[in-house]
Scaffold this motif. Structure first.
Motif, short mmCIF file in Angstrom:
data_model
loop_
_atom_site.label_atom_id
_atom_site.label_comp_id
_atom_site.label_asym_id
_atom_site.label_seq_id
_atom_site.Cartn_x
_atom_site.Cartn_y
_atom_site.Cartn_z
N ARG A 1 0.84 -1.21 0.00
CA ARG A 1 0.00 0.00 0.00
C ARG A 1 0.87 1.25 0.00
O ARG A 1 0.57 2.23 -0.68
CB ARG A 1 -0.93 0.00 1.21
N ARG A 2 1.95 1.23 0.79
CA ARG A 2 2.85 2.39 0.81
C ARG A 2 3.40 2.66 -0.59
O ARG A 2 3.40 3.81 -1.06
CB ARG A 2 4.01 2.13 1.78
N TYR A 3 3.87 1.61 -1.25
CA TYR A 3 4.41 1.76 -2.60
C TYR A 3 3.34 2.24 -3.57
O TYR A 3 3.57 3.17 -4.36
CB TYR A 3 4.97 0.42 -3.06
N ALA A 4 2.16 1.65 -3.51
CA ALA A 4 1.09 2.00 -4.44
C ALA A 4 0.65 3.44 -4.25
O ALA A 4 0.38 4.16 -5.22
CB ALA A 4 -0.09 1.05 -4.26
N ARG A 5 0.56 3.89 -3.01
CA ARG A 5 0.16 5.28 -2.74
C ARG A 5 1.21 6.26 -3.24
O ARG A 5 0.88 7.30 -3.82
CB ARG A 5 -0.09 5.47 -1.24
N ALA A 6 2.47 5.94 -3.00
CA ALA A 6 3.54 6.83 -3.47
C ALA A 6 3.58 6.86 -5.00
O ALA A 6 3.80 7.91 -5.60
CB ALA A 6 4.88 6.36 -2.92
N LEU A 7 3.34 5.72 -5.62
CA LEU A 7 3.39 5.63 -7.08
C LEU A 7 2.26 6.43 -7.73
O LEU A 7 2.45 7.07 -8.75
CB LEU A 7 3.30 4.17 -7.51
N THR A 8 1.08 6.40 -7.11
CA THR A 8 -0.09 7.06 -7.69
C THR A 8 -0.33 8.45 -7.13
O THR A 8 -1.08 9.23 -7.72
CB THR A 8 -1.36 6.23 -7.45
N SER B 1 -1.87 9.03 -4.31
CA SER B 1 -3.22 9.03 -3.74
C SER B 1 -3.45 7.79 -2.91
O SER B 1 -3.14 6.67 -3.36
CB SER B 1 -4.25 9.08 -4.89
N GLN B 2 -3.99 7.95 -1.71
CA GLN B 2 -4.35 6.78 -0.91
C GLN B 2 -5.42 5.95 -1.61
O GLN B 2 -5.29 4.74 -1.77
CB GLN B 2 -4.85 7.15 0.48
N SER B 3 -6.50 6.61 -2.05
CA SER B 3 -7.62 5.86 -2.62
C SER B 3 -7.23 5.16 -3.91
O SER B 3 -7.59 4.00 -4.14
CB SER B 3 -8.81 6.80 -2.86
N HIS B 4 -6.47 5.86 -4.75
CA HIS B 4 -6.09 5.27 -6.03
C HIS B 4 -5.08 4.14 -5.82
O HIS B 4 -5.17 3.08 -6.43
CB HIS B 4 -5.50 6.35 -6.93
N GLY B 5 -4.11 4.37 -4.93
CA GLY B 5 -3.13 3.32 -4.65
C GLY B 5 -3.76 2.10 -4.04
O GLY B 5 -3.47 0.96 -4.44
N ASP B 6 -4.65 2.31 -3.06
CA ASP B 6 -5.31 1.18 -2.41
C ASP B 6 -6.20 0.42 -3.39
O ASP B 6 -6.39 -0.79 -3.26
CB ASP B 6 -6.14 1.66 -1.21
N ARG C 1 -6.13 -3.58 -4.03
CA ARG C 1 -7.31 -4.46 -4.02
C ARG C 1 -7.40 -5.25 -5.32
O ARG C 1 -7.72 -6.46 -5.31
CB ARG C 1 -8.58 -3.63 -3.82
N ALA C 2 -7.13 -4.61 -6.43
CA ALA C 2 -7.18 -5.30 -7.72
C ALA C 2 -6.13 -6.41 -7.78
O ALA C 2 -6.38 -7.49 -8.34
CB ALA C 2 -6.97 -4.30 -8.86
N THR C 3 -4.99 -6.16 -7.17
CA THR C 3 -3.93 -7.18 -7.12
C THR C 3 -4.39 -8.39 -6.33
O THR C 3 -4.22 -9.54 -6.76
CB THR C 3 -2.67 -6.58 -6.49
N LEU C 4 -4.99 -8.15 -5.16
CA LEU C 4 -5.46 -9.27 -4.34
C LEU C 4 -6.59 -10.03 -5.02
O LEU C 4 -6.66 -11.26 -4.95
CB LEU C 4 -5.93 -8.73 -2.98
N THR D 1 -3.33 0.45 6.84
CA THR D 1 -4.32 -0.61 6.94
C THR D 1 -5.28 -0.63 5.76
O THR D 1 -5.88 -1.66 5.46
CB THR D 1 -5.16 -0.45 8.23
N GLY D 2 -5.47 0.52 5.12
CA GLY D 2 -6.44 0.62 4.04
C GLY D 2 -7.87 0.65 4.53
O GLY D 2 -8.81 0.54 3.73
#
Length: 267
Positions: A15-22, A24-29, A33-36, A230-231
């Protein structure tokens, strides 16, 4: 141990990586979710030749790589059209793999060999990609930075890193009240905030007070990142784990400013 149990400890950091990459918390999370969902739908396709953490990030990279940029921009339009427009303009001037290589090595701590596997390049290309990302981001952005940190040595280290990147420091605060006062006196373009401050006040509360007055990108620094990844509720987009490496702070600062509409180009 089930695959889910093996992956669970790594989800906060994905989640940390995804948020930094995007940016945005919502977009990264959403990408996490799509990955899981992809793993649950086809567990037999999960990479078996590598450790679970590497396989998890590899699956995420596949989801991210297959996403349409325009669709992603539309999903985040509600978070601020102007900021999104600036981010997309910067994305057009930087190869996505460069940004990913920087975050994977500096923030997530992957080796060049593992990063090469994740972004699908030869190992000897990773150093070049990271260098390109740092050069481009540092050339694009500069800001005035407020540091909220009650440990003098850590505060001095952060201030040095900030100045080495070409940014200015508006002040160093050690309490919530001091942080808010400094922010009101000289509005920063970026805030780096520790969670626990000298008088047992909270850096989170200080940031909330500041954000109630004006918008500014924030990077939180904490020894317990899992608590803020935690998301399950509104949480920070950018997060640095204590103890940190200098390269981690540089990557986080660069990425936070990358998505900030108020950032002034250097030079």
């Amino acid at each position: 141990m089930s695959l889910g149990q093996q992956l669970a400890p790594h989800l906060p950091f994905l989640r940390r990586y995804a948020r930094a990459l995007t940016g945005s918390q919502s977009h990264g999370d959403k990408y996490v979710r799509a990955t899981l969902e992809a793993i649950v739908a086809a567990p037999e396709q999960f990479p078996q030749e590598v450790d679970p953490r590497l396989g998890l990030y590899r699956t995420f990279q596949a989801i991210w790589g297959s996403a349409n940029m325009d669709d992603g921009a539309a999903d985040t339009a509600g978070e601020g059209d102007a900021a999104e427009a600036v981010a997309r303009a910067r994305l057009a001037r930087m190869t996505p793999r460069s940004r990913q290589a920087l975050l994977l090595t500096a923030m997530e701590g992957f080796t060049p060999e593992d990063t090469a596997y994740l972004v699908d390049v030869d190992a000897d290309e990773v150093e070049t990609l990271v260098g390109e990302a740092l050069t481009e981001i540092e050339k694009q952005t500069r800001a005035r930075v407020l540091i909220i940190e009650d440990e003098p040595i850590i505060a001095m280290d952060i201030e040095t890193i900030v100045r080495d990147l070409g940014h200015d420091v508006t002040g160093v605060a050690v309490t919530r009240d001091e942080a808010v006062a400094l922010a009101m006196e000289d509005r920063p373009g970026l805030v780096l905030a520790d969670i626990q401050l000298a008088d047992d006040s909270s850096g989170i509360d200080a940031v909330k007070d500041i954000l109630s007055e004006f918008a500014v990108p924030v990077i939180f620094i904490t020894a317990f990142p899992e608590r803020l990844l935690t998301g399950e509720r509104p949480e920070p987009t950018f997060l640095i784990t204590k103890p940190f490496q200098r390269s981690t702070v540089k990557a986080a600062i660069s990425q936070a400013l990358f998505f900030d509409q108020a950032t002034v180009p250097a030079g």
